[in-house]
Design a protein around this motif. Structure first.
Motif, mmCIF file in Angstrom:
data_model
loop_
_atom_site.group_PDB
_atom_site.id
_atom_site.type_symbol
_atom_site.label_atom_id
_atom_site.label_comp_id
_atom_site.label_asym_id
_atom_site.label_seq_id
_atom_site.Cartn_x
_atom_site.Cartn_y
_atom_site.Cartn_z
ATOM 1 N N TYR A 1 1.987 12.084 1.813
ATOM 2 C CA TYR A 1 1.701 13.024 2.880
ATOM 3 C C TYR A 1 2.345 14.372 2.572
ATOM 4 O O TYR A 1 3.378 14.451 1.903
ATOM 5 N N TYR B 1 1.303 5.664 0.089
ATOM 6 C CA TYR B 1 0.678 6.859 0.636
ATOM 7 C C TYR B 1 1.505 8.100 0.307
ATOM 8 O O TYR B 1 2.728 8.038 0.260
ATOM 9 N N PHE C 1 8.006 5.483 6.311
ATOM 10 C CA PHE C 1 8.117 6.714 5.548
ATOM 11 C C PHE C 1 9.447 6.817 4.804
ATOM 12 O O PHE C 1 10.476 6.365 5.303
ATOM 13 N N GLY C 2 9.387 7.443 3.632
ATOM 14 C CA GLY C 2 10.586 7.731 2.872
ATOM 15 C C GLY C 2 11.263 8.987 3.389
ATOM 16 O O GLY C 2 10.764 9.642 4.302
ATOM 17 N N PRO D 1 0.041 -4.822 2.775
ATOM 18 C CA PRO D 1 -1.393 -4.751 2.476
ATOM 19 C C PRO D 1 -2.245 -5.489 3.500
ATOM 20 O O PRO D 1 -2.914 -6.460 3.193
ATOM 21 N N SER D 2 -2.179 -5.051 4.748
ATOM 22 C CA SER D 2 -3.009 -5.654 5.790
ATOM 23 C C SER D 2 -3.504 -4.548 6.708
ATOM 24 O O SER D 2 -2.980 -3.448 6.711
ATOM 25 N N ASN D 3 -4.503 -4.866 7.471
ATOM 26 C CA ASN D 3 -5.131 -3.848 8.320
ATOM 27 C C ASN D 3 -4.161 -3.235 9.320
ATOM 28 O O ASN D 3 -3.458 -3.950 10.028
ATOM 29 N N TYR D 4 -4.146 -1.906 9.366
ATOM 30 C CA TYR D 4 -3.409 -1.170 10.388
ATOM 31 C C TYR D 4 -1.927 -1.538 10.432
ATOM 32 O O TYR D 4 -1.300 -1.522 11.485
ATOM 33 N N ALA D 5 -1.402 -1.883 9.273
ATOM 34 C CA ALA D 5 0.026 -2.170 9.221
ATOM 35 C C ALA D 5 0.807 -0.896 9.427
ATOM 36 O O ALA D 5 0.366 0.190 9.066
ATOM 37 N N GLU D 6 1.975 -1.036 10.011
ATOM 38 C CA GLU D 6 2.853 0.103 10.206
ATOM 39 C C GLU D 6 3.190 0.747 8.876
ATOM 40 O O GLU D 6 3.473 0.052 7.895
ATOM 41 N N GLN D 7 3.164 2.071 8.853
ATOM 42 C CA GLN D 7 3.575 2.791 7.659
ATOM 43 C C GLN D 7 5.038 3.191 7.790
ATOM 44 O O GLN D 7 5.446 3.733 8.809
ATOM 45 N N GLN E 1 -2.348 13.476 5.320
ATOM 46 C CA GLN E 1 -2.384 12.455 4.278
ATOM 47 C C GLN E 1 -3.102 13.009 3.062
ATOM 48 O O GLN E 1 -4.168 13.645 3.193
ATOM 49 N N ASN F 1 0.873 -1.169 0.000
ATOM 50 C CA ASN F 1 0.000 0.000 0.000
ATOM 51 C C ASN F 1 0.914 1.225 0.000
ATOM 52 O O ASN F 1 1.951 1.224 0.674
ATOM 53 N N TYR G 1 -3.826 7.672 -1.113
ATOM 54 C CA TYR G 1 -3.326 6.337 -0.872
ATOM 55 C C TYR G 1 -3.696 5.449 -2.055
ATOM 56 O O TYR G 1 -4.628 5.744 -2.811
ATOM 57 N N LEU H 1 6.117 13.542 1.844
ATOM 58 C CA LEU H 1 6.593 12.236 2.279
ATOM 59 C C LEU H 1 5.778 11.139 1.626
ATOM 60 O O LEU H 1 4.551 11.184 1.603
#
Lengths: 113, 113
Positions: free
Chosen positions: B36, B34, B104-105, B96-102, B46, B32, B49, B90
């Motif tokens: 920002y 995103y 950042f670049g 691709p799962s629920n509430y997975a940690e994002q 945000q 997934n 996505y 950013l």
């Protein structure tokens, strides 16, 4: 809509003291809360996350408990270090769309020797 | 190991000029993705996505658009920059799962004059 409130913009503490950074949220759905930390000129990194009511979650000496009754997810540490100086963001997602993350305004923590 | 690369590192552009910012994730298939925006010292907002190639959802548009032309690539663009577009952009990815940690670049610093 969803929102996150962080009441302290700036917190300055002496090394070794405890800290609590406030976070309250608003959502009509079941919440998932996060704390992200951003050091100067770096990307944000996840510090903690939780969706379980009244359960303490811990990482790297920081801890927080999600209280759905008071819509809060305060971040705490018993003894801050110089390296903890950073920008801390509380963020909220909810079960209606877990891909959308709402961030609070952030708290800048400065730890002095 | 997964790596996230954003380009350019920094950009100075004139009001009214076009913009294209890019993000590439290596080492993870079908993440997934995103986008920002962060004002200097400010909160994270945000923007978009994407959960799959060719599909982008808008959270807040701010006169920007996004596209995902490849599985590992996310592009942010506009035909006409505004002064208010200045800030830090950013890109982030998650499993691709629920509430997975994002994750950042490193971000792109944009200054619009």
């Amino acid at each position: 809509g969803d929102s996150v409130t962080q009441t302290e913009g700036l917190v300055t503490l002496t090394k070794g003291l405890p800290v609590m950074l406030n976070c309250t949220y608003q959502t009509t759905y079941s919440p998932f809360l996060f704390w992200y930390v951003q050091h100067l000129n770096e990307a944000p990194k996840l510090l903690l996350k939780s969706s379980t009511d009244n359960k303490r979650t811990e990482h790297q000496g920081f801890y927080a408990t999600l209280h759905k009754s008071s819509s809060s997810f305060h971040l705490q540490k018993s003894s801050v270090q110089l390296s903890d100086s950073a920008l801390y963001f509380c963020a909220l997602s909810d079960f209606s769309n877990y891909n959308v993350l709402y961030f609070g305004s952030g708290t800048k923590l400065t730890v002095e020797p | 190991a997964q790596t996230i690369h954003q380009w350019p590192v920094a950009e100075i552009k004139a009001v009214g000029s076009p913009l294209s910012l890019g993000c590439t994730i290596k080492g993870k298939s079908s993440p997934n993705l995103y986008w920002y925006w962060q004002a200097t010292g400010g909160t994270l907002q945000q923007l978009f996505y994407s959960i799959t190639v060719g599909q982008v959802e808008s959270v807040v548009q701010l006169n920007l658009s996004a596209s995902r032309p490849k599985d590992d690539q996310f592009i942010l663009s506009t035909e006409k920059l505004l002064l208010s577009h200045s800030g830090f952009y950013l890109c982030a990815w998650s499993l691709p799962s629920n509430y997975a940690e994002q994750f950042f670049g490193p971000g792109t610093r944009l200054t619009v004059l």
